[in-house]
Design a protein around this motif. Structure first.
Motif, PDB file in Angstrom:
ATOM      1  N   ASP A  72       0.095  23.035  46.158  1.00 13.15           N
ATOM      2  CA  ASP A  72      -1.146  22.406  45.448  1.00 13.15           C
ATOM      3  C   ASP A  72      -0.608  22.951  43.644  1.00 13.15           C
ATOM      4  OD1 ASP A  72      -2.977  21.596  47.234  1.00 13.15           O
ATOM      5  OD2 ASP A  72      -4.100  24.056  47.563  1.00 13.15           O
ATOM      6  N   THR A  73       0.632  23.454  43.260  1.00 17.62           N
ATOM      7  CA  THR A  73       0.974  23.014  41.789  1.00 17.62           C
ATOM      8  C   THR A  73       1.786  22.720  41.916  1.00 17.62           C
ATOM      9  OG1 THR A  73       0.679  25.739  42.822  1.00 17.62           O
ATOM     10  CG2 THR A  73       1.842  24.713  40.976  1.00 17.62           C
ATOM     11  N   LEU A  74       1.432  22.620  40.074  1.00 17.91           N
ATOM     12  CA  LEU A  74       2.634  20.969  39.406  1.00 17.91           C
ATOM     13  C   LEU A  74       3.018  22.274  38.870  1.00 17.91           C
ATOM     14  CD1 LEU A  74       3.550  18.409  38.572  1.00 17.91           C
ATOM     15  CD2 LEU A  74       1.662  18.469  36.973  1.00 17.91           C
ATOM     16  N   VAL A  75       4.818  21.545  38.624  1.00 17.65           N
ATOM     17  CA  VAL A  75       4.865  23.003  38.012  1.00 17.65           C
ATOM     18  C   VAL A  75       6.542  21.469  37.179  1.00 17.65           C
ATOM     19  CG1 VAL A  75       7.318  23.990  37.588  1.00 17.65           C
ATOM     20  CG2 VAL A  75       6.233  24.408  39.575  1.00 17.65           C
ATOM     21  N   VAL A  76       5.667  22.199  35.318  1.00 19.42           N
ATOM     22  CA  VAL A  76       6.484  21.025  34.497  1.00 19.42           C
ATOM     23  C   VAL A  76       7.489  21.588  33.639  1.00 19.42           C
ATOM     24  CG1 VAL A  76       5.603  19.718  32.792  1.00 19.42           C
ATOM     25  CG2 VAL A  76       4.653  19.824  34.700  1.00 19.42           C
ATOM     26  N   MET A  77       8.738  21.081  33.871  1.00 16.34           N
ATOM     27  CA  MET A  77       9.668  22.043  32.958  1.00 16.34           C
ATOM     28  C   MET A  77       9.756  21.247  31.590  1.00 16.34           C
ATOM     29  SD  MET A  77      11.634  24.680  32.777  1.00 16.34           S
ATOM     30  CE  MET A  77      12.502  24.954  34.617  1.00 16.34           C
ATOM     31  N   LEU A  78       9.470  21.828  30.202  1.00 10.58           N
ATOM     32  CA  LEU A  78       9.522  21.049  29.583  1.00 10.58           C
ATOM     33  C   LEU A  78      11.350  21.707  28.422  1.00 10.58           C
ATOM     34  CD1 LEU A  78       6.352  22.265  26.736  1.00 10.58           C
ATOM     35  CD2 LEU A  78       7.012  19.678  28.701  1.00 10.58           C
ATOM     36  N   ARG A  79      11.141  20.203  28.780  1.00 11.86           N
ATOM     37  CA  ARG A  79      13.588  20.878  29.030  1.00 11.86           C
ATOM     38  C   ARG A  79      13.816  20.782  27.577  1.00 11.86           C
ATOM     39  NH1 ARG A  79      16.482  19.553  33.273  1.00 11.86           N
ATOM     40  NH2 ARG A  79      18.270  20.695  32.330  1.00 11.86           N
ATOM     41  N   SER A  80      14.797  21.864  27.689  1.00  9.80           N
ATOM     42  CA  SER A  80      15.339  22.228  25.930  1.00  9.80           C
ATOM     43  C   SER A  80      16.649  21.212  25.197  1.00  9.80           C
ATOM     44  CB  SER A  80      15.919  23.685  25.500  1.00  9.80           C
ATOM     45  OG  SER A  80      16.565  24.229  24.186  1.00  9.80           O
ATOM     46  N   ALA A  81      16.189  20.787  23.752  1.00 11.42           N
ATOM     47  CA  ALA A  81      17.896  20.018  23.886  1.00 11.42           C
ATOM     48  C   ALA A  81      18.917  20.812  23.637  1.00 11.42           C
ATOM     49  CB  ALA A  81      16.855  19.454  22.365  1.00 11.42           C
ATOM     50  N   GLN A  82      18.683  21.791  23.802  1.00 10.58           N
ATOM     51  CA  GLN A  82      20.069  23.137  23.558  1.00 10.58           C
ATOM     52  C   GLN A  82      20.558  23.400  24.897  1.00 10.58           C
ATOM     53  OE1 GLN A  82      20.636  24.106  20.808  1.00 10.58           O
ATOM     54  NE2 GLN A  82      18.702  22.493  20.032  1.00 10.58           N
ATOM     55  N   PRO A  83      22.222  22.664  24.922  1.00  5.84           N
ATOM     56  CA  PRO A  83      23.499  22.981  26.357  1.00  5.84           C
ATOM     57  C   PRO A  83      22.200  24.708  26.290  1.00  5.84           C
ATOM     58  CG  PRO A  83      24.453  21.680  24.720  1.00  5.84           C
ATOM     59  CD  PRO A  83      23.142  22.154  23.480  1.00  5.84           C
ATOM     60  N   LEU A  84      22.914  25.509  26.271  1.00  7.58           N
ATOM     61  CA  LEU A  84      22.229  27.045  27.062  1.00  7.58           C
ATOM     62  C   LEU A  84      21.368  27.051  28.023  1.00  7.58           C
ATOM     63  CD1 LEU A  84      23.628  29.786  27.636  1.00  7.58           C
ATOM     64  CD2 LEU A  84      23.079  30.418  25.125  1.00  7.58           C
ATOM     65  N   ALA A  85      20.481  26.528  26.951  1.00  9.02           N
ATOM     66  CA  ALA A  85      18.822  27.234  28.114  1.00  9.02           C
ATOM     67  C   ALA A  85      18.633  25.756  28.864  1.00  9.02           C
ATOM     68  CB  ALA A  85      17.849  26.283  26.649  1.00  9.02           C
ATOM     69  N   ARG A  86      19.158  24.543  28.572  1.00  7.49           N
ATOM     70  CA  ARG A  86      19.326  23.811  29.760  1.00  7.49           C
ATOM     71  C   ARG A  86      19.861  24.168  30.773  1.00  7.49           C
ATOM     72  NH1 ARG A  86      20.528  19.504  25.822  1.00  7.49           N
ATOM     73  NH2 ARG A  86      22.410  18.934  26.997  1.00  7.49           N
ATOM     74  N   ARG A  87      20.663  24.864  31.096  1.00  5.13           N
ATOM     75  CA  ARG A  87      21.458  25.097  32.337  1.00  5.13           C
ATOM     76  C   ARG A  87      21.035  26.619  33.119  1.00  5.13           C
ATOM     77  NH1 ARG A  87      26.548  24.950  29.414  1.00  5.13           N
ATOM     78  NH2 ARG A  87      26.846  27.553  28.322  1.00  5.13           N
ATOM     79  N   TYR A  88      19.759  27.080  31.919  1.00  4.65           N
ATOM     80  CA  TYR A  88      19.674  27.625  32.740  1.00  4.65           C
ATOM     81  C   TYR A  88      17.422  27.201  33.340  1.00  4.65           C
ATOM     82  CZ  TYR A  88      21.644  32.635  31.018  1.00  4.65           C
ATOM     83  OH  TYR A  88      22.470  33.040  30.691  1.00  4.65           O
ATOM     84  N   GLU A  89      17.446  26.285  32.355  1.00  5.38           N
ATOM     85  CA  GLU A  89      16.854  25.333  33.328  1.00  5.38           C
ATOM     86  C   GLU A  89      16.564  24.745  34.442  1.00  5.38           C
ATOM     87  OE1 GLU A  89      14.738  24.541  28.489  1.00  5.38           O
ATOM     88  OE2 GLU A  89      16.129  22.819  29.403  1.00  5.38           O
ATOM     89  N   GLN A  90      18.114  23.941  34.622  1.00  9.19           N
ATOM     90  CA  GLN A  90      18.357  23.927  35.234  1.00  9.19           C
ATOM     91  C   GLN A  90      18.495  24.354  36.636  1.00  9.19           C
ATOM     92  OE1 GLN A  90      18.581  20.185  35.863  1.00  9.19           O
ATOM     93  NE2 GLN A  90      18.763  20.158  37.684  1.00  9.19           N
ATOM     94  N   ASP A  91      18.774  25.828  36.817  1.00  3.20           N
ATOM     95  CA  ASP A  91      19.113  26.518  37.565  1.00  3.20           C
ATOM     96  C   ASP A  91      17.967  26.598  38.266  1.00  3.20           C
ATOM     97  OD1 ASP A  91      21.775  26.947  37.197  1.00  3.20           O
ATOM     98  OD2 ASP A  91      21.328  28.586  36.017  1.00  3.20           O
ATOM     99  N   LEU A  92      16.766  27.132  37.627  1.00  2.00           N
ATOM    100  CA  LEU A  92      14.999  26.900  38.072  1.00  2.00           C
ATOM    101  C   LEU A  92      14.322  25.935  38.424  1.00  2.00           C
ATOM    102  CD1 LEU A  92      12.856  28.848  38.426  1.00  2.00           C
ATOM    103  CD2 LEU A  92      12.114  28.618  36.060  1.00  2.00           C
ATOM    104  N   LEU A  93      14.937  24.930  38.367  1.00  2.00           N
ATOM    105  CA  LEU A  93      14.476  23.341  38.355  1.00  2.00           C
ATOM    106  C   LEU A  93      15.206  23.736  39.913  1.00  2.00           C
ATOM    107  CD1 LEU A  93      14.793  21.019  35.696  1.00  2.00           C
ATOM    108  CD2 LEU A  93      12.516  21.671  36.571  1.00  2.00           C
ATOM    109  N   ASP A  94      16.199  23.067  40.130  1.00  7.43           N
ATOM    110  CA  ASP A  94      16.942  23.136  41.417  1.00  7.43           C
ATOM    111  C   ASP A  94      16.588  23.920  42.874  1.00  7.43           C
ATOM    112  OD1 ASP A  94      18.971  21.211  40.275  1.00  7.43           O
ATOM    113  OD2 ASP A  94      20.792  23.200  39.543  1.00  7.43           O
ATOM    114  N   GLU A  95      16.052  25.036  41.873  1.00  4.23           N
ATOM    115  CA  GLU A  95      15.717  26.375  42.994  1.00  4.23           C
ATOM    116  C   GLU A  95      14.257  26.462  43.177  1.00  4.23           C
ATOM    117  OE1 GLU A  95      13.332  31.561  42.082  1.00  4.23           O
ATOM    118  OE2 GLU A  95      16.191  30.804  41.723  1.00  4.23           O
ATOM    119  N   LEU A  96      13.548  25.527  42.337  1.00  2.00           N
ATOM    120  CA  LEU A  96      12.184  25.358  43.078  1.00  2.00           C
ATOM    121  C   LEU A  96      12.037  24.382  43.860  1.00  2.00           C
ATOM    122  CD1 LEU A  96      10.047  26.003  39.426  1.00  2.00           C
ATOM    123  CD2 LEU A  96      10.413  26.932  41.366  1.00  2.00           C
TER     124      LEU A  96
END
Length: 385
Positions: free
Chosen positions: A280-304
């Motif tokens: 019942d949970t919605l997860v919303v990632m606010l994506r960074s414009a910075q390439p390094l941060a985006r790599r970490y974000e994508q790792d978690l999105l892929d995992e979730l």
């Protein structure tokens, strides 16, 4: 229940949400108005600030409570990275309870206060506290209400400059929307190190992209709000960590706390908070414009998405980021995360409005019993010392 488009203010009138909807969709026009306002105010602002930001001994404290405090957080680190001065965000709620941790009598200090109404009990109390604790302190009030306590307090004072936002930015609805984005962008424009003309041009560019985002995302936001989630988790890094906190607060406010909304960073989420996930949970990632941060974000999105535990996982951000079906993407300008934050908050504000309506609440006043108020009440200011 079919939800109306954000721009259908007549339909929102019958649902008790016309102010909130109107104040969300008016933001791009107001950002352009802020650009006009700041072009006029540039000489007085530059004269007031002088060379303070170039001095390492200068302390600048951005402050506010609630959403206004999140503005301070979205601004402070980005500005601190550009100047020798010591620049930080401290909520008024912390300055009042622990002033000894943040104020030094022998340090030149500029207090930058954000306030929609400018009349919250903490707002003027903090200004008075800093005046008493730091004799040489100066004050910049960024507020939306010309008649509020902050604006009145600064009138005629040599140590104070008041920067008033366009009148329509003083939201009449319960939740801060256009007031937040206008004050945020005004602060970024005033304190950024880029040439003044470039800063003002960014405002006009953001206004164009904001209009595109609202029209592009409108139907998708309404469709997402129909899904009956029990909790929403917003994730963001850097300046977008505070944006995630603000986005979560909008859900809490407009659903009268019935939808539990949390926030975290993409890396911090694995350290315990991930245990809150369920179907019942919605997860919303606010994506960074910075390439390094985006790599970490994508790792978690892929995992979730691979885990399949959360009911839905989406992201909001620039089209340069890797996207998936259901994501909210936008062809965004090449700006920093602080400058792009208002674009991603358009989605979060629209979602909170639509989710509130889907649950049968009146978004303009989700607390008709007065449990929580548009301007905070019930705060007793205690003397320091």
């Amino acid at each position: 229940m079919e939800l109306p488009p954000l721009f259908d203010l007549a339909a929102w009138q019958s649902r008790g949400g016309a102010h909130t909807a109107g104040e969300i969709v008016q933001q791009p026009a107001l950002w352009a108005a802020v650009a006009d306002l700041l072009e006029t105010a540039q000489p007085s602002l530059e004269a007031f600030l002088g060379s303070a930001l170039s001095q390492p001994e200068q302390r600048v404290i951005f402050t506010g409570a609630g959403s206004s405090g999140f503005i301070a957080e979205m601004v402070a680190d980005a500005i601190n990275a550009q100047w020798p001065a010591d620049i930080r965000a401290v909520h008024t709620t912390s300055l009042l309870t622990h002033p000894q941790l943040y104020l030094k009598a022998d340090r030149p200090t500029l207090l930058v206060s954000f306030g929609r109404s400018g009349s919250s009990p903490e707002s003027v109390a903090v200004v008075e506290q800093v005046q008493a604790s730091v004799p040489s302190a100066r004050f910049l009030h960024i507020t939306c209400n010309a008649h509020g306590a902050l604006a009145r307090h600064g009138s005629g004072r040599q140590d104070t400059c008041s920067l008033l936002m366009p009148p329509d930015s003083c939201d009449q609805a319960f939740a801060m929307t256009s007031s937040l984005s206008c004050m945020l962008l005004a602060a970024l424009t005033v304190f950024d190190k880029a040439p003044w003309a470039d800063r003002v041009a960014r405002l006009r560019t953001l206004a164009d992209h904001g209009r595109a985002a609202l029209h592009q995302w409108d139907a998708a936001i309404a469709a997402l709000a129909q899904w009956p989630c029990a909790r929403v988790i917003y994730l963001g890094s850097g300046p977008l960590e505070a944006s995630a906190r603000e986005a979560a607060l909008k859900v809490l406010e407009l659903t009268a706390g019935r939808v539990l909304a949390l926030s975290n960073t993409p890396l911090g989420f694995r350290h315990g908070p991930k245990s809150t996930l369920d179907g019942d949970t919605l997860v919303v990632m606010l994506r960074s414009a910075q390439p390094l941060a985006r790599r970490y974000e994508q790792d978690l999105l892929d995992e979730l998405r691979s885990d399949g535990i959360a009911g839905r996982v989406i992201s909001v951000g620039p089209s340069s980021a890797e996207g998936a079906e259901g994501d909210f993407v936008l062809e965004a300008p090449d700006f920093s995360d602080s400058w792009l934050a208002p674009l991603w908050l358009l989605m979060a504000q629209g979602y909170a409005l639509q989710r509130s309506a889907a649950m049968g609440y009146t978004p303009d006043n989700p607390f008709p019993d007065g449990t929580v108020n548009r301007v905070v009440q019930g705060v007793t200011i205690h003397s320091h010392g």
